[in-house]
Design a protein around this motif. Structure first.
Motif, PDB file in Angstrom:
ATOM      1  N   GLU B  36       0.812  -1.225   0.000  1.00 16.00           N
ATOM      2  CA  GLU B  36       0.000   0.000   0.000  1.00 16.00           C
ATOM      3  C   GLU B  36       0.842   1.269   0.000  1.00 16.00           C
ATOM      4  N   ARG B  37       2.155   1.123   0.253  1.00 18.29           N
ATOM      5  CA  ARG B  37       2.981   2.319   0.410  1.00 18.29           C
ATOM      6  C   ARG B  37       3.423   2.897  -0.944  1.00 18.29           C
ATOM      7  N   GLU B  38       3.777   4.183  -0.928  1.00 14.32           N
ATOM      8  CA  GLU B  38       4.262   4.859  -2.134  1.00 14.32           C
ATOM      9  C   GLU B  38       5.792   4.918  -2.141  1.00 14.32           C
ATOM     10  N   GLU B  39       6.382   4.836  -0.940  1.00 19.69           N
ATOM     11  CA  GLU B  39       7.817   5.067  -0.824  1.00 19.69           C
ATOM     12  C   GLU B  39       8.558   3.812  -0.387  1.00 19.69           C
ATOM     13  N   HIS B  40       9.784   3.686  -0.861  1.00 19.66           N
ATOM     14  CA  HIS B  40      10.682   2.641  -0.384  1.00 19.66           C
ATOM     15  C   HIS B  40      11.741   3.332   0.476  1.00 19.66           C
ATOM     16  N   HIS B  41      11.862   2.926   1.729  1.00 23.98           N
ATOM     17  CA  HIS B  41      12.835   3.548   2.628  1.00 23.98           C
ATOM     18  C   HIS B  41      14.049   2.648   2.808  1.00 23.98           C
ATOM     19  N   TYR B  42      15.224   3.255   2.793  1.00 24.73           N
ATOM     20  CA  TYR B  42      16.447   2.534   3.139  1.00 24.73           C
ATOM     21  C   TYR B  42      16.522   2.544   4.664  1.00 24.73           C
ATOM     22  N   GLN B  43      15.992   1.473   5.269  1.00 24.20           N
ATOM     23  CA  GLN B  43      15.823   1.495   6.725  1.00 24.20           C
ATOM     24  C   GLN B  43      17.125   1.638   7.521  1.00 24.20           C
ATOM     25  N   PRO B  44      18.256   1.060   7.041  1.00 20.63           N
ATOM     26  CA  PRO B  44      19.489   1.287   7.819  1.00 20.63           C
ATOM     27  C   PRO B  44      19.831   2.772   7.964  1.00 20.63           C
ATOM     28  N   GLY B  45      19.282   3.591   7.063  1.00 23.79           N
ATOM     29  CA  GLY B  45      19.550   5.033   7.127  1.00 23.79           C
ATOM     30  C   GLY B  45      18.886   5.721   8.309  1.00 23.79           C
ATOM     31  N   TYR B  46      17.860   5.098   8.892  1.00 19.31           N
ATOM     32  CA  TYR B  46      17.195   5.720  10.053  1.00 19.31           C
ATOM     33  C   TYR B  46      18.183   5.959  11.193  1.00 19.31           C
ATOM     34  N   LEU B  47      19.205   5.103  11.267  1.00 18.13           N
ATOM     35  CA  LEU B  47      20.209   5.239  12.326  1.00 18.13           C
ATOM     36  C   LEU B  47      20.985   6.547  12.196  1.00 18.13           C
ATOM     37  N   PHE B  48      21.192   6.989  10.951  1.00 20.94           N
ATOM     38  CA  PHE B  48      22.050   8.152  10.722  1.00 20.94           C
ATOM     39  C   PHE B  48      21.280   9.470  10.693  1.00 20.94           C
ATOM     40  N   LEU B  49      19.967   9.366  10.488  1.00 18.97           N
ATOM     41  CA  LEU B  49      19.148  10.576  10.391  1.00 18.97           C
ATOM     42  C   LEU B  49      19.185  11.424  11.672  1.00 18.97           C
ATOM     43  N   PRO B  50      19.045  10.830  12.861  1.00 15.73           N
ATOM     44  CA  PRO B  50      19.026  11.644  14.081  1.00 15.73           C
ATOM     45  C   PRO B  50      20.296  12.453  14.280  1.00 15.73           C
ATOM     46  N   PHE B  51      21.420  11.985  13.730  1.00 14.51           N
ATOM     47  CA  PHE B  51      22.699  12.665  13.947  1.00 14.51           C
ATOM     48  C   PHE B  51      23.071  13.568  12.771  1.00 14.51           C
ATOM     49  N   ASP B  52      22.100  13.835  11.894  1.00 12.65           N
ATOM     50  CA  ASP B  52      22.343  14.726  10.754  1.00 12.65           C
ATOM     51  C   ASP B  52      23.451  14.204   9.834  1.00 12.65           C
ATOM     52  N   ILE B  53      23.637  12.874   9.816  1.00 19.04           N
ATOM     53  CA  ILE B  53      24.654  12.308   8.912  1.00 19.04           C
ATOM     54  C   ILE B  53      24.014  12.054   7.545  1.00 19.04           C
ATOM     55  N   TYR B  54      22.775  11.553   7.548  1.00 19.57           N
ATOM     56  CA  TYR B  54      21.995  11.410   6.316  1.00 19.57           C
ATOM     57  C   TYR B  54      20.838  12.400   6.346  1.00 19.57           C
ATOM     58  N   THR B  55      20.391  12.778   5.170  1.00 20.17           N
ATOM     59  CA  THR B  55      19.190  13.605   5.053  1.00 20.17           C
ATOM     60  C   THR B  55      18.041  12.695   4.607  1.00 20.17           C
ATOM     61  N   PRO B  56      16.795  13.159   4.769  1.00 16.59           N
ATOM     62  CA  PRO B  56      15.676  12.324   4.328  1.00 16.59           C
ATOM     63  C   PRO B  56      15.798  11.897   2.865  1.00 16.59           C
ATOM     64  N   GLU B  57      16.355  12.772   2.008  1.00 13.98           N
ATOM     65  CA  GLU B  57      16.466  12.437   0.575  1.00 13.98           C
ATOM     66  C   GLU B  57      17.370  11.231   0.346  1.00 13.98           C
ATOM     67  N   ASP B  58      18.330  11.022   1.258  1.00  9.10           N
ATOM     68  CA  ASP B  58      19.256   9.902   1.096  1.00  9.10           C
ATOM     69  C   ASP B  58      18.566   8.555   1.248  1.00  9.10           C
ATOM     70  N   ILE B  59      17.455   8.548   1.960  1.00  9.73           N
ATOM     71  CA  ILE B  59      16.909   7.252   2.351  1.00  9.73           C
ATOM     72  C   ILE B  59      15.517   6.960   1.789  1.00  9.73           C
ATOM     73  N   ILE B  60      14.936   7.887   1.034  1.00 11.08           N
ATOM     74  CA  ILE B  60      13.587   7.644   0.521  1.00 11.08           C
ATOM     75  C   ILE B  60      13.575   7.688  -1.002  1.00 11.08           C
ATOM     76  N   LYS B  61      13.019   6.655  -1.607  1.00 10.02           N
ATOM     77  CA  LYS B  61      12.820   6.664  -3.058  1.00 10.02           C
ATOM     78  C   LYS B  61      11.417   6.151  -3.360  1.00 10.02           C
ATOM     79  N   ASN B  62      11.036   6.240  -4.628  1.00  3.01           N
ATOM     80  CA  ASN B  62       9.719   5.775  -5.026  1.00  3.01           C
ATOM     81  C   ASN B  62       9.698   4.254  -5.099  1.00  3.01           C
ATOM     82  N   ILE B  63       8.680   3.660  -4.503  1.00  3.52           N
ATOM     83  CA  ILE B  63       8.603   2.194  -4.447  1.00  3.52           C
ATOM     84  C   ILE B  63       8.576   1.596  -5.866  1.00  3.52           C
TER      85      ILE B  63
END
Lengths: 102, 411
Positions: B36-63
């Protein structure tokens, strides 16, 4: 390694868990319980029997699963086997340390 | 025409779509993938998001971008798997019959399982980083947080990526050091396990690192509730640990559709043969990735190795051959340790992580269970590999689906 528990030679690992469930007997369980300062009551035995049954079914154990088993709730589980109930009860039951942990 | 349906277009489902599109004749088989989702997330990237190492654009693409041509993507909500009738019913009332079903519905957090966790302090001083929203809210909090007691907490096992909480603790240490406020933060790692990790050799190495980074550890903590008012967590034994900032990994559960379909265990994980990946419920249903109850790590690397073996087994099943009992629980995980370094661990059902070299025995270039910069480069390179090779089902050179024993220092 081998250890004599309640007069019976059993194979255990470094942490004291039996490595061969076939060597377990109720008196071995009672002796391990004594080392953990637990006197086994009929309630304890109900829990131990349940754990052994799950082990035989190769069904992985967790605190939550025991809480939902209908055998004992988590509060009572802690009262029966204080501190680290799943580990203590598994050791008494002669089954491996729960590997819900990967 | 026969029909194969894949439920879930995350890491596992997408990989299977790509593998099977290659191997199944499209004159004989049609493949549907439902999500049902529209987006594919690179889930390992969630670890880096809180520390400003990755941005949301780095980890989200179209499913859609990762579903191969020839595979039909159905974007809708699944109501139920009717496994006795070989049929999926959708929330909109439509029905979809299959000859073979692959379930790849994954796992997600369920903070409501612990009393008070999703209480008044949720996303104020109580955070998760296993969702995009959680990781983003935590990023905003960390940008302005002035310090205090930080707890990094695991509710119960199993969880996705079991090393991620430790990585979070290590990265937090590094993050606050860089902000020159490490002295204002007390970091404590709280776990229901008896040590930092589940396997003895890795636990030893990781506890050494925790110690070196001045991170406290509270083990054997089985949480009962979060006290929002007094900001503390309480376990069933009555132990209390106060916090100013609680970063928790809530209970992980399989998808609700598994519960509705009556094919899961008490956490909605699907009983599955650990060597063949066939479900216990039906012979024509297979399970891959986090959705299964396999005693293996819930991680992308595991799903990748499973996908290679499951592809063989789907082909075996179609041609009436016995299934290969070859999945060995192989996992391969980088562990970020902060300051531009990482560890690498490689293990399976029967062999715990030990020291050694990977992927070439005796050469490396990666070192197992040792903190190196090269391992960190490997972790960062993995995002590219994920988007460009892993999802497409490309075999990773020199990395076999079964664990190799050579190059490892077993006792």
């Amino acid at each position: 390694m081998e250890k004599t528990i309640a007069g019976k030679a059993v194979a255990v690992n470094e942490e004291g868990y039996l490595t061969n469930f076939a060597q377990w007997e109720p008196r071995v369980g009672s002796e391990i319980a004594k080392e953990a300062n637990i006197d086994l009551s009929p309630r304890h035995w109900e829990v131990i029997n349940y754990l052994q049954g799950e082990f035989k079914n190769e069904s992985p154990l967790s605190i939550r699963k025991i809480g939902k088993s209908g055998v004992v709730d988590i509060k009572e589980f802690y009262q029966l086997f204080p501190n680290a109930p799943l580990k203590t009860s598994s050791k008494i039951a002669g089954i491996p340390k729960p590997a819900s942990c990967i | 025409m026969k029909k194969l349906i894949i439920l879930g277009a995350g890491t596992s489902g997408t990989m299977m779509a790509n593998h099977l599109q290659h191997h199944l004749k499209n004159s004989e088989w049609s493949i549907d993938i439902i999500d049902e989702r529209e987006e594919h997330h690179y889930q390992p990237g969630y670890l880096f998001l809180p520390f400003d190492i990755y941005t949301p654009e780095d980890i989200i693409k179209n499913i859609k971008d990762f579903i191969p041509k020839g595979v039909n993507l159905i974007q809708g909500k699944i109501d139920k798997i009717n496994h006795n009738e070989n049929m999926i019913s959708m929330a909109d009332g439509s029905k979809n019959e299959y000859d073979i079903l692959i379930i790849a519905t994954g796992a997600k957090i369920a903070p409501e399982e612990v009393e008070g966790m999703k209480g008044s302090e949720w996303q104020k001083s109580v955070f998760d980083f296993y969702t995009f929203e959680g990781a983003l809210a935590l990023r905003n909090k960390l940008r302005e947080w002035e310090g205090g007691r930080l707890l990094v907490h695991i509710t119960e096992m199993p969880i996705k990526c079991p090393v991620a909480p430790l990585e979070f603790a290590f990265l937090a240490d590094s993050f606050f050091n860089h902000k020159t406020m490490r002295d204002k933060v007390e970091i404590t790692f709280v776990t229901p396990l008896s040590g930092a990790f589940t396997k003895p050799k890795a636990t030893e190495a990781l506890e050494h690192l925790l110690n070196e980074k001045d991170i406290n550890i509270e083990s054997d903590f089985a949480i009962e509730s979060v006290d929002n008012e007094n900001k503390k967590i309480i376990d069933y034994g009555g132990r209390e640990i106060p916090f100013d900032l609680l970063v928790t990994i809530p209970t992980n559960k399989g998808d609700e559709v598994i519960a509705r379909s009556g094919i899961g265990d008490e956490l909605n994980f699907i009983p599955t043969d650990k060597a063949t990946l066939q479900s216990k419920a039906q012979k024509n249903i297979f399970v891959i990735g986090d959705a299964s109850n396999l005693p293996a790590s819930k991680a992308g690397s595991v799903a990748h190795f499973e996908a290679e073996i499951l592809t063989e087994n789907i082909l075996n099943f179609i041609s009436g051959k016995p299934l290969n009992e070859t999945f060995d629980g192989h996992a391969n995980c980088f562990i970020e340790t902060g300051n531009g370094k990482a560890l690498l661990i490689d293990f399976n059902y029967t062999h715990e992580p030990v020291e050694g070299t990977f992927p070439f025995p005796g050469i490396g270039p990666l070192r197992l269970l040792k903190e190196t910069r090269m391992n960190h480069m490997g972790k960062l390179a993995f995002r590219w590999i994920y988007w460009n090779m892993l999802l497409k089902g490309t075999h990773l050179p020199f990395v076999s689906s079964q664990m190799q024993e050579s190059g490892k220092h077993f006792d």
